[in-house]
Motif scaffolding. Structure first.
Motif, short mmCIF file in Angstrom:
data_model
loop_
_atom_site.label_atom_id
_atom_site.label_comp_id
_atom_site.label_asym_id
_atom_site.label_seq_id
_atom_site.Cartn_x
_atom_site.Cartn_y
_atom_site.Cartn_z
N ASN A 52 0.80 -1.22 0.00
CA ASN A 52 0.00 0.00 0.00
C ASN A 52 0.84 1.27 0.00
N GLY A 53 2.16 1.13 -0.21
CA GLY A 53 2.98 2.31 -0.43
C GLY A 53 3.99 2.67 0.63
N ALA A 54 4.05 1.91 1.74
CA ALA A 54 5.11 2.19 2.72
C ALA A 54 6.46 1.91 2.08
N PHE A 55 7.43 2.74 2.37
CA PHE A 55 8.74 2.63 1.74
C PHE A 55 9.57 1.51 2.37
N ASP A 56 9.43 1.34 3.67
CA ASP A 56 10.21 0.33 4.38
C ASP A 56 9.45 -0.05 5.65
#
Length: 166
Positions: A52-56
């Motif tokens: 859903n778009g979290a980078f890390d």
């Protein structure tokens, strides 16, 4: 006013906060890398946050070396990340402007269906499909059906449909 640069750290509890944060930022037009954190990261939650778009996703407590490494990586990749997230958000916003019937026509178009086949599936006339399709193309800013399909793919809606069907 929202910040235009930086990194957002979000603690992941059972409430899906990282996913909400990514969506909230995108809805407001901010494209900042979101890093989820948790003392007990579960694989399913990590996958959900990243998809859903979290980078890390970092394990708590934060170790200084791991945090420094993540910050360096984020700073190196932030620009391409921001551009990719912006494309997704813009594509989703364009698609959100479609009427329910225009969205159905787009869905069938992405399946490779002709106007005649779409008309049969939706139980409407081919001429009505042409009208909905023309309106859909105009709202998407697409000049060719392939552009409409590209916008659909950029929005990641095919992935959403496959996940929700599972």
């Amino acid at each position: 006013m929202l910040p235009t640069e930086g990194i957002v750290l979000v603690r992941d509890e059972e409430n899906g906060e990282p996913v909400r944060m990514v969506r909230n930022l995108a809805d407001r037009g901010a494209w900042l890398p979101v890093v989820a954190t948790s003392a007990d990261p579960r694989p399913g939650r990590v996958v959900e946050a990243i998809k859903n778009g979290a980078f890390d996703y970092l394990r708590l407590p934060l170790r200084e070396d791991r945090l420094q490494k993540a910050v360096v990586q984020i700073l190196e990749e932030a620009q391409s990340y921001i551009l990719a997230r912006r494309k997704i958000t813009e594509a989703r916003n364009r698609i959100a402007s479609l009427s329910p019937r225009e969205r159905e026509v787009l869905d069938w178009l992405t399946e490779g269906r002709s106007n005649k086949m779409i008309a049969h599936e939706l139980r409407i006339s081919p001429r009505t499909v042409e009208i909905h399709r023309a309106n859909m193309m105009n709202k998407l800013g697409a000049h060719h059906p392939a552009e409409a399909v590209r916008i659909y793919i950029e929005a990641g809606l095919d992935d959403v449909r496959q996940v929700s069907a599972a």
